[in-house]
Design a protein around this motif. Structure first.
Motif, PDB file in Angstrom:
ATOM      1  N   GLN A 185      44.669  75.047  11.577  1.00 14.26           N
ATOM      2  CA  GLN A 185      44.360  74.917  10.156  1.00 14.26           C
ATOM      3  C   GLN A 185      43.061  74.145   9.941  1.00 14.26           C
ATOM      4  OE1 GLN A 185      47.671  73.700   7.655  1.00 14.26           O
ATOM      5  NE2 GLN A 185      49.148  74.548   9.101  1.00 14.26           N
ATOM      6  N   TYR A 189      39.598  75.325   7.896  1.00 12.06           N
ATOM      7  CA  TYR A 189      38.902  74.572   6.851  1.00 12.06           C
ATOM      8  C   TYR A 189      37.459  74.274   7.246  1.00 12.06           C
ATOM      9  CZ  TYR A 189      43.124  73.735   4.057  1.00 12.06           C
ATOM     10  OH  TYR A 189      44.218  73.896   3.253  1.00 12.06           O
ATOM     11  N   ASP A 190      37.248  73.984   8.526  1.00 13.27           N
ATOM     12  CA  ASP A 190      35.897  73.673   8.988  1.00 13.27           C
ATOM     13  C   ASP A 190      34.988  74.896   8.891  1.00 13.27           C
ATOM     14  OD1 ASP A 190      33.947  71.877  10.380  1.00 13.27           O
ATOM     15  OD2 ASP A 190      34.112  73.423  11.940  1.00 13.27           O
ATOM     16  N   ASP A 194      37.710  75.131   1.790  1.00 12.14           N
ATOM     17  CA  ASP A 194      38.987  75.239   1.075  1.00 12.14           C
ATOM     18  C   ASP A 194      39.159  76.665   0.576  1.00 12.14           C
ATOM     19  OD1 ASP A 194      41.084  75.204  -0.797  1.00 12.14           O
ATOM     20  OD2 ASP A 194      40.708  73.122  -1.312  1.00 12.14           O
TER      21      ASP A 194
END
Length: 397
Positions: A185, A189-190, A194
């Motif tokens: 996860q 996100y990286d 978002d």
């Protein structure tokens, strides 16, 4: 060794009593910090043997109509998830959904009694003893009559030491799996930001424009010619949010599958009711029941990327559910669901990282299964009534 152990009924060495509830309970619940802890099943922390705090308290007057229990006592759920033991870390009162076990004479090491009560052997005994219609129940008389082996306290301590060691290994491996899930996860996100706010400004599309939305149905269950073939047929109950899912529990014949869509390998399964939000990627072709709205990805959407996108935006997916009896997400709603669409090479790079993580997880899962099998065999040996020649305790260390 075991033939030398003393055997008694649990009620001969412990006091076993049922809880009670002041009624109506709503009139006894209090915000007073000096109130009495009101112990409920919801106060138990998953994976813990202790209940150390309660969410609610009752007025002191309620004690007269309940059962007061002490720190160090055992409580045993006697209905619904019956037979689950906990060691109390607090004083308080219990309702009639609990039994309390007082080891007044310190016959048992507390951990030994916990392992005994939570062993598969005892679970089977409780299931055979439980009475009731829709809901099975244990009563104090039944539990008092359960036979228990009582080794000397030093042996109890050795047994617990061994089981504790294996339990720590099991919990450590489960924690490793959680950390790897969190890593996947974090990588998402990286790389993509978002997914809800689309902070990196990726192109967005409706999900129905990026692939085919596939639903299913259930062939007649009274027609035996529909079943026990070789065509996979999946239901939401089979999924546990694993990334990949292959052979299903039930199979259809060609007749049973006629009129259903056979989804190709790589389809993203999404349960749309009962419950909403279970996910997996198929590793074999399969059909499904009516509890799904699945996605066969087009040429601009990677299925592993989609899996994590849906997983990380699942609150929004669940919010699409409508209905009075139960919530369900419609095919139209899933088709219109917005999705960010980063360049396909970037999606594929993410998928490769996830696949590497999955390989690590499989190695850990294999090791976990081996340790769990060993733990279960030791539990079965120490707490079964059979006295087979399994080996001396010092050989098990």
């Amino acid at each position: 060794m075991k033939h030398d152990w003393e055997h008694k009924k649990l009620g001969e060495v412990c006091t076993i009593e049922r809880g009670g509830s002041p009624r109506p309970i709503s009139e006894f619940i209090t915000d007073d910090p000096n109130g009495i802890n009101w112990i409920k099943i919801g106060d138990a922390v998953e994976g813990s043997k202790y209940i150390n705090e309660t969410k609610e308290k009752i007025r002191v007057e309620g004690m007269k109509k309940s059962r007061f229990v002490h720190k160090g006592d055992f409580i045993l759920s006697n209905s619904m998830s019956f037979g689950k033991p906990y060691i109390l870390g607090v004083d308080g009162c219990i309702h009639d959904g609990w039994l309390v076990i007082h080891d007044n004479n310190n016959t048992f090491n507390k951990d030994y009694l916990y392992y005994f009560l939570s062993s598969p052997v005892m679970r089977q005994k409780f299931e055979s003893l439980a009475v009731g219609g829709v809901v099975n129940n244990l009563n104090s008389k039944l539990v008092r009559g359960v036979s228990v082996a009582i080794p000397p306290l030093p042996v109890q301590e050795q047994v617990c030491s061994l089981l504790d060691k294996m339990n720590r290994v099991i919990e450590a491996k489960k924690e490793q799996l959680k950390e790897l899930d969190n890593l996947a996860q974090a990588i998402f996100y990286d790389m993509f930001g978002d997914p809800v706010t689309n902070e990196k400004g990726w192109e967005t599309k409706q999900l129905g424009d990026t692939g085919e939305i596939v639903a299913g149905s259930t062939p007649s269950t009274t027609d035996a010619t529909n079943w026990d073939g070789n065509i996979n047929w999946v239901t939401p109950a089979e999924l546990n949010n694993q990334l990949f899912y292959g052979s299903t529990q039930r199979k259809l014949t060609e007749k049973g599958a006629s009129g259903l869509t056979l989804m190709p390998t790589g389809t993203v399964l999404l349960s749309s009711r009962a419950p909403i939000g279970k996910l997996a990627i198929t590793t074999e072709p399969m059909c499904c029941n009516q509890g799904f709205k699945n996605i066969v990805c087009g040429n601009k959407l990677n299925n592993i990327f989609l899996y994590y996108y849906l997983r990380l935006t699942m609150d929004n997916v669940k919010a699409l559910g409508v209905g009075a009896t139960f919530k369900e997400v419609s095919k139209k709603a899933i088709s219109a669901y917005p999705i960010i669409l980063p360049p396909l090479p970037l999606q594929q790079a993410f998928a490769e990282k996830v696949e590497a993580i999955e390989r690590q997880k499989e190695l850990i899962n294999q090791s976990l299964r081996e340790v769990q099998t060993l733990f279960d065999s030791r539990m079965d040996y120490w707490f079964s009534e059979e006295d087979d020649d399994f080996g001396q305790l010092d050989k098990l260390d």
